[in-house]
Design a protein around this motif. Structure first.
Motif, mmCIF file in Angstrom:
data_model
loop_
_atom_site.group_PDB
_atom_site.id
_atom_site.type_symbol
_atom_site.label_atom_id
_atom_site.label_comp_id
_atom_site.label_asym_id
_atom_site.label_seq_id
_atom_site.Cartn_x
_atom_site.Cartn_y
_atom_site.Cartn_z
ATOM 1 N N ASN A 182 4.736 -4.824 -2.630
ATOM 2 C CA ASN A 182 3.296 -4.814 -2.950
ATOM 3 C C ASN A 182 2.520 -5.789 -2.075
ATOM 4 O OD1 ASN A 182 3.256 -2.791 -4.853
ATOM 5 N ND2 ASN A 182 3.532 -4.179 -6.583
ATOM 6 N N ARG A 199 1.825 -3.939 1.132
ATOM 7 C CA ARG A 199 0.797 -2.932 0.876
ATOM 8 C C ARG A 199 -0.576 -3.564 0.728
ATOM 9 N NH1 ARG A 199 4.435 0.537 -3.354
ATOM 10 N NH2 ARG A 199 5.526 1.765 -1.783
ATOM 11 N N ARG A 200 -0.654 -4.669 -0.029
ATOM 12 C CA ARG A 200 -1.941 -5.349 -0.219
ATOM 13 C C ARG A 200 -2.491 -5.848 1.100
ATOM 14 N NH1 ARG A 200 0.723 -7.826 -4.499
ATOM 15 N NH2 ARG A 200 0.747 -9.782 -3.357
ATOM 16 N N ASN A 254 -3.819 -3.138 3.268
ATOM 17 C CA ASN A 254 -5.034 -2.553 2.699
ATOM 18 C C ASN A 254 -6.223 -3.504 2.757
ATOM 19 O OD1 ASN A 254 -4.012 -0.005 2.042
ATOM 20 N ND2 ASN A 254 -3.142 -0.760 0.134
ATOM 21 N N ASP A 271 -6.317 -6.541 1.348
ATOM 22 C CA ASP A 271 -6.394 -7.416 0.180
ATOM 23 C C ASP A 271 -5.661 -8.711 0.495
ATOM 24 O OD1 ASP A 271 -7.717 -5.420 -1.288
ATOM 25 O OD2 ASP A 271 -5.814 -4.496 -1.834
ATOM 26 N N VAL A 314 -3.103 -11.899 0.269
ATOM 27 C CA VAL A 314 -1.728 -12.247 -0.090
ATOM 28 C C VAL A 314 -1.607 -13.757 0.042
ATOM 29 C CG1 VAL A 314 -0.744 -10.039 0.653
ATOM 30 C CG2 VAL A 314 -0.838 -11.937 2.264
#
Length: 64
Positions: free
Chosen positions: A40, A43-44, A47, A49, A51
């Protein structure tokens, strides 16, 4: 110097990480596994987002 909002910078970082990952023929799963980070997190980041800094460093180190 990098200009733009935090969201724009995160988006560009994510695009860069994804581009490098794909150029090395790595799946998100394989990158996460080699970096010892959660899938995740990959993926974050890709995208745009946030981390943790630790996850970002481990991903960058893995990608070279």
């Amino acid at each position: 110097m990098v200009y733009g909002s935090d969201a724009e910078i995160l988006k560009r970082l994510g695009e860069g990480i994804k581009s490098i990952r794909l150029s090395q023929n790595l799946s998100q799963f394989k990158l996460a596994e080699r970096s010892a980070v959660a899938l995740n997190a990959v993926r974050r980041l890709e995208n745009g987002d946030g981390v943790t800094l630790g996850s970002f460093i481990r991903l960058c180190r893995t990608l070279g």
